[in-house]
Design a protein around this motif. Structure first.
Motif, PDB file in Angstrom:
ATOM      1  N   GLU A  73      -3.263  -7.618  -6.446  1.00  0.00           N
ATOM      2  CA  GLU A  73      -3.903  -6.400  -6.963  1.00  0.00           C
ATOM      3  C   GLU A  73      -3.080  -5.163  -6.649  1.00  0.00           C
ATOM      4  N   ASN A  74      -2.606  -5.021  -5.409  1.00  0.00           N
ATOM      5  CA  ASN A  74      -1.827  -3.845  -5.016  1.00  0.00           C
ATOM      6  C   ASN A  74      -0.513  -3.767  -5.783  1.00  0.00           C
ATOM      7  N   LYS A 119       4.046 -10.796 -12.909  1.00  0.00           N
ATOM      8  CA  LYS A 119       3.765  -9.995 -14.102  1.00  0.00           C
ATOM      9  C   LYS A 119       4.159 -10.678 -15.397  1.00  0.00           C
ATOM     10  N   LYS A 155      -8.678  -5.137 -13.818  1.00  0.00           N
ATOM     11  CA  LYS A 155      -7.551  -4.203 -13.777  1.00  0.00           C
ATOM     12  C   LYS A 155      -6.343  -4.671 -14.588  1.00  0.00           C
ATOM     13  N   LYS A 196       2.069  -0.344 -12.398  1.00  0.00           N
ATOM     14  CA  LYS A 196       1.558   0.571 -13.415  1.00  0.00           C
ATOM     15  C   LYS A 196       1.812   2.025 -13.028  1.00  0.00           C
ATOM     16  N   SER A 197       1.546   2.365 -11.758  1.00  0.00           N
ATOM     17  CA  SER A 197       1.702   3.760 -11.329  1.00  0.00           C
ATOM     18  C   SER A 197       3.153   4.214 -11.295  1.00  0.00           C
ATOM     19  N   ASN A 215       0.200  -5.089  -8.723  1.00  0.00           N
ATOM     20  CA  ASN A 215      -0.088  -4.795 -10.131  1.00  0.00           C
ATOM     21  C   ASN A 215      -0.400  -3.309 -10.326  1.00  0.00           C
ATOM     22  N   ASP A 216      -1.162  -2.715  -9.394  1.00  0.00           N
ATOM     23  CA  ASP A 216      -1.468  -1.281  -9.481  1.00  0.00           C
ATOM     24  C   ASP A 216      -0.206  -0.441  -9.314  1.00  0.00           C
ATOM     25  N   ASN A 217       0.681  -0.819  -8.382  1.00  0.00           N
ATOM     26  CA  ASN A 217       1.899  -0.048  -8.140  1.00  0.00           C
ATOM     27  C   ASN A 217       2.877  -0.136  -9.310  1.00  0.00           C
ATOM     28  N   GLU A 225       0.810  -1.211   0.000  1.00  0.00           N
ATOM     29  CA  GLU A 225       0.000   0.000   0.000  1.00  0.00           C
ATOM     30  C   GLU A 225       0.844   1.262   0.000  1.00  0.00           C
ATOM     31  N   THR A 283       7.587  -0.214  -3.770  1.00  0.00           N
ATOM     32  CA  THR A 283       7.263  -1.197  -4.805  1.00  0.00           C
ATOM     33  C   THR A 283       8.510  -1.775  -5.452  1.00  0.00           C
TER      34      THR A 283
END
Length: 462
Positions: free
Chosen positions: A403-404, A431, A461, A410-411, A406-408, A365, A370
């Motif tokens: 999920e977290n 990934k 996502k 990308k960001s 994968n989002d990080n 989070e 990351t």
């Protein structure tokens, strides 16, 4: 006429003497099972020294009984005894029993007779029984496996301050010891893995009491000065219970309690380390307390990784680390342990897996962690956590973790720099391999509706 009166007195004395001896016989040996004053269970609870006392008293009673029977025979056949001699024999029989007060042997001055003598004798025997029962109450010793009655809705656990007795009596009835010799109690040995405390420790407070600041200061002083593991355990549980309340979290910190508690992290006793982590865990809910505890977080992490797998100490340490990483302030202090966390995630049992995933989710989070997180090496068997055989809690946590991350990725734009990550890294497993995505798609048909909703959310996502 005088000789007739004298013969009558002699006959009356014989009857009274025989009746008194018969009372001794009935009241000491021929009582029914329901009227026993003590039984074999009370006997077994006594020390070895009490066994010798019982044997000597039993021998004396047997001698008294035999003597009473002989006197009756002699008085009946050859040599009559008068009333005073019968009273003397009864009195001597009672004096031979141990632990009897002298006042109990005094004959009543008025209203004599057989009934009064029987009542006096029965009260004497009852007093003997109470004396024997008093010797049976022993205080248990505290040995290695110290246990406290659990309660409390916080990790420390709480209950009464009275320890449970966990050791068996070292003595035995059939050990071949002579009747006349009494073994000294100093020769008894007790097996214990930690220092043994004999006797009862009167802690000044109950474990579940909510204490004021002066009382907390007294407990901290006790904890700082003692080396007794039992006292340390009781003091730590007391402080941990009080640290569950916000007003006492500040009080313990202001009294300098954090370093006093944290110094026990170095002890070798696993029970003390567990109670220390529990107390620090309750204190770490307070943000200002976290600033004090951060000094010891690396030491707690190292001990948690090397202690016995799935032990209570490990679980207590993981809970403390999870609380300390809820915010982003101190997460960088544990970045070097990422490979150990993932190895423990694969090796631990169900509860260890859940606690480790909660800890890693705290790192996911924080986008700033990351790169370090996805670059660490992880076991390839970690992919097995996406199987539907696991229960809901584990599946929801591992899906949240994926999920977290994968989002990080990308960001933070890490997808374009995939070449810097090795094939054994978390980045490649989640990934690049594509195996993880296939496992997640297979969970779309899971029987649990909550898991199915979480899977659909993750897949949208990708």
């Amino acid at each position: 006429m005088g000789r007739t009166r004298e013969a009558g007195c002699v006959a009356a004395g014989m009857v009274i003497g025989a009746g008194a001896c018969y009372c001794v016989y009935r009241l000491t040996w021929k009582k029914d099972e329901d009227e026993k004053i003590w039984d074999d269970d009370d006997y077994n609870e006594n020390d070895e020294d009490d066994v010798d006392d019982d044997k000597s008293s039993d021998t004396t009673k047997m001698e008294t009984e035999k003597g009473a029977k002989i006197n009756v025979v002699v008085g009946g056949r050859a040599k009559p005894q008068d009333d005073s001699k019968a009273k003397a024999q009864v009195g001597s029989g009672l004096k031979s029993s141990p632990g009897v007060k002298k006042e109990a042997h005094v004959e009543p001055q008025s209203g004599g007779g057989l009934e009064a003598k029987a009542k006096a004798l029965f009260s004497t025997l009852k007093e003997q029984a109470s004396v024997k029962g008093g010797r049976c109450n022993r205080v248990g010793t505290i040995s290695g496996n110290r246990t406290l009655a659990p309660s409390l809705p916080c990790p420390g656990g709480r209950g009464s301050c009275n320890p449970t007795r966990n050791g068996a009596r070292t003595g035995s009835r059939g050990r071949g010891k002579s009747k006349g010799k009494a073994r000294s109690k100093s020769t008894k040995t007790q097996a214990a893995s930690w220092p043994v405390r004999k006797g009862k420790f009167n802690f000044p407070y109950k474990i579940d009491d909510i204490l004021s600041a002066p009382d907390l200061q007294k407990v901290l002083n006790i904890l700082e000065r003692t080396n007794d593991p039992f006292i340390q355990e009781v003091a730590l549980v007391t402080l941990g219970n009080n640290a569950a309340y916000s007003f006492n979290q500040n009080a313990i910190r202001e009294l300098g309690g954090v370093p006093i508690i944290a110094k026990l992290i170095k002890t070798k006793d696993p029970i003390i380390r567990e109670k220390t982590y529990n107390a620090l865990n309750n204190l770490s809910v307070n943000a200002e307390n976290q600033g004090k505890i951060k000094t010891y977080i690396s030491q707690v992490c190292d001990d948690t990784m090397i202690c016995r797998l799935d032990s209570a100490v490990q679980m207590a340490g993981l809970r403390l680390l999870t609380n300390m990483t809820v915010t982003n302030h101190y997460q960088h202090l544990l970045s070097y342990s990422f490979p150990d966390f993932f190895a423990l995630l694969f090796l631990g049992n169900h509860f260890t897996k859940i606690q480790i995933m909660k800890l890693i989710i705290n790192f996911t989070e924080n986008p700033a962690m990351t790169r370090e997180l996805v670059s660490c090496k992880v076991p390839s068997e970690l992919i097995s956590l996406f199987n539907k055989e696991w229960d809901r809690e584990i599946l929801l946590n591992i899906l949240t973790l994926f999920e977290n991350i994968n989002d990080n990725i990308k960001s933070e734009g890490l997808a374009s720099s995939r070449k810097e990550f090795s094939r054994s890294s978390l980045f490649f497993l989640f990934k690049e391999s594509g195996v993880c995505v296939k496992k997640i798609k297979a969970l779309a048909n899971h029987n649990d509706l909550v898991v199915k909703v979480k899977v659909l959310k993750v897949l949208t996502k990708l």
